[in-house]
Design a protein around this motif. Structure first.
Motif, mmCIF file in Angstrom:
data_model
loop_
_atom_site.group_PDB
_atom_site.id
_atom_site.type_symbol
_atom_site.label_atom_id
_atom_site.label_comp_id
_atom_site.label_asym_id
_atom_site.label_seq_id
_atom_site.Cartn_x
_atom_site.Cartn_y
_atom_site.Cartn_z
ATOM 1 N N SER A 3 29.237 2.892 14.641
ATOM 2 C CA SER A 3 27.900 3.143 15.171
ATOM 3 C C SER A 3 27.399 2.000 16.041
ATOM 4 O O SER A 3 26.593 2.208 16.950
ATOM 5 C CB SER A 3 26.917 3.371 14.012
ATOM 6 O OG SER A 3 26.904 2.249 13.145
ATOM 7 N N ARG A 4 27.877 0.780 15.783
ATOM 8 C CA ARG A 4 27.463 -0.358 16.587
ATOM 9 C C ARG A 4 28.123 -0.359 17.949
ATOM 10 O O ARG A 4 27.584 -0.913 18.907
ATOM 11 C CB ARG A 4 27.780 -1.664 15.853
ATOM 12 C CG ARG A 4 27.043 -1.838 14.535
ATOM 13 C CD ARG A 4 27.402 -3.144 13.874
ATOM 14 N NE ARG A 4 27.030 -4.280 14.692
ATOM 15 C CZ ARG A 4 27.279 -5.541 14.373
ATOM 16 N NH1 ARG A 4 27.919 -5.813 13.235
ATOM 17 N NH2 ARG A 4 26.903 -6.524 15.165
ATOM 18 N N GLY A 5 29.294 0.238 18.035
ATOM 19 C CA GLY A 5 29.987 0.327 19.309
ATOM 20 C C GLY A 5 30.732 -0.949 19.661
ATOM 21 O O GLY A 5 30.601 -1.987 19.012
ATOM 22 N N GLY A 6 31.511 -0.866 20.715
ATOM 23 C CA GLY A 6 32.303 -1.995 21.177
ATOM 24 C C GLY A 6 33.327 -1.532 22.201
ATOM 25 O O GLY A 6 33.478 -0.323 22.444
ATOM 26 N N ARG A 7 34.011 -2.474 22.800
ATOM 27 C CA ARG A 7 35.013 -2.115 23.797
ATOM 28 C C ARG A 7 36.238 -1.495 23.131
ATOM 29 O O ARG A 7 36.647 -1.934 22.050
ATOM 30 C CB ARG A 7 35.445 -3.358 24.579
ATOM 31 C CG ARG A 7 34.388 -3.898 25.535
ATOM 32 C CD ARG A 7 35.007 -4.918 26.473
ATOM 33 N NE ARG A 7 35.663 -5.990 25.758
ATOM 34 C CZ ARG A 7 36.379 -6.949 26.356
ATOM 35 N NH1 ARG A 7 36.530 -6.928 27.673
ATOM 36 N NH2 ARG A 7 36.930 -7.906 25.636
ATOM 37 N N PRO A 8 36.831 -0.494 23.761
ATOM 38 C CA PRO A 8 38.076 0.060 23.217
ATOM 39 C C PRO A 8 39.162 -1.017 23.187
ATOM 40 O O PRO A 8 39.228 -1.885 24.067
ATOM 41 C CB PRO A 8 38.427 1.182 24.209
ATOM 42 C CG PRO A 8 37.147 1.526 24.874
ATOM 43 C CD PRO A 8 36.351 0.258 24.938
ATOM 44 N N GLU A 9 39.983 -0.978 22.162
ATOM 45 C CA GLU A 9 41.052 -1.964 22.045
ATOM 46 C C GLU A 9 42.144 -1.672 23.072
ATOM 47 O O GLU A 9 42.560 -0.526 23.253
ATOM 48 C CB GLU A 9 41.619 -1.947 20.627
ATOM 49 C CG GLU A 9 40.599 -2.389 19.585
ATOM 50 C CD GLU A 9 41.122 -2.285 18.166
ATOM 51 O OE1 GLU A 9 42.284 -1.852 17.993
ATOM 52 O OE2 GLU A 9 40.379 -2.630 17.226
#
Length: 282
Positions: free
Chosen positions: A30-36
């Motif tokens: 839910s916090r999100g982030g860059r795809p690995e």
């Protein structure tokens, strides 16, 4: 995906066991982030390659992700306790497979002194006068089948009985169901009373027979000694190279994880981990 070419690479059966135990990628939370950028399997294979071959992080073969990326995942998973959780899940699965309860109540403890490389600071190393080794000491706790429950690394000059207080305290917090700890004579004396009074743990020393000469297989103790020998099959552990003791403990745990996944895969284990709950939108 890179082609599988090294003995340390995960097999498909091993990856089926490991993948559900890894943390959820940040981009899927839910916090999100860059795809690995790199597949998780390649990261795990690279960590296992370092542990198995003993190479420098900077010497990772070019078909693996960049060494800084691999080292970063290793360090973050170690700090978050992920590696210990993977170990505990695999131990529980193996114990259930052999008809035992998922959590051990009887354990065995022992230590092993190893030489330290020049990368190990003076503050985290010492001289073991008994073994004549300048380096670090590994304190390992296993169940009665030799499955690892925890590992702690200290300077080699720290006596087993002194280090055992911290080891047993951590063990009690992580595994409150444990009641008995088998050990050698170095853990006898005041430590037995201390553990019983403060931790409600029973330490049972197993001494070497007085009339014995040469190598003798001792009851209970041989189990943890065999586990230490298994860890030494990974060349990274022939000497301690890690600057931080936490990373030394983590890579020892990775060696144990590899042994357990191979054991489960060899027996044809099928995935039965609980599914992760679906994330509700918003």
């Amino acid at each position: 995906m890179r082609q599988r070419r090294y003995p340390s690479d995960t097999t498909n059966a091993e990856w089926v066991l490991l993948e559900p135990l890894l943390p959820e990628p940040a981009c899927e939370t839910s916090r999100g982030g860059r795809p690995e950028k790199h597949p998780r399997r390649e990261i795990v294979d690279a960590i296992r390659y370092v542990v198995d071959t003993g190479c420098k992080w900077r010497a990772l073969p070019a078909d693996f992700p960049p060494w800084r990326t691999v080292w970063g995942f290793m360090a973050r998973w170690a700090a978050a306790g992920i590696v210990g959780q993977i170990r505990d899940q695999l131990v529980s699965r193996i114990r259930r497979g052999i008809g035992k309860g998922p959590r051990a109540v009887a354990t065995v403890i022992d230590s092993q002194s190893v030489k330290a490389a020049e990368t190990v600071s003076k503050a985290t190393r010492g001289y073991d006068a008994g073994k004549k080794i300048n380096g670090r000491k590994r304190h390992l706790v296993v169940d009665t089948r030799g499955l690892p429950l925890m590992v702690m690394v200290t300077p080699a000059d720290l006596h087993d009985a002194a280090a055992a207080k911290e080891v047993l305290f951590r063990l009690r917090l992580m595994h409150p169901e444990i009641t008995i700890v088998w050990a050698d004579s170095a853990y006898a004396g005041k430590l037995v009373d201390w553990a019983k009074r403060h931790l409600n743990l029973t330490i049972k020393p197993v001494s070497r027979p007085k009339d014995a000469s040469g190598f003798v297989v001792l009851p209970r103790r041989w189990v943890v000694e065999r586990s230490l020998a298994w860890m030494m099959h990974a060349r990274r552990h022939a000497r301690d190279y890690e600057r931080l003791v936490q990373h030394s403990e983590t890579l020892i745990t990775w060696a144990a994880i590899t042994l357990m996944t191979r054991r489960l895969a060899r027996k044809g284990a099928t995935p039965s981990w609980p599914r992760k709950p679906a994330r509700a939108d918003g």
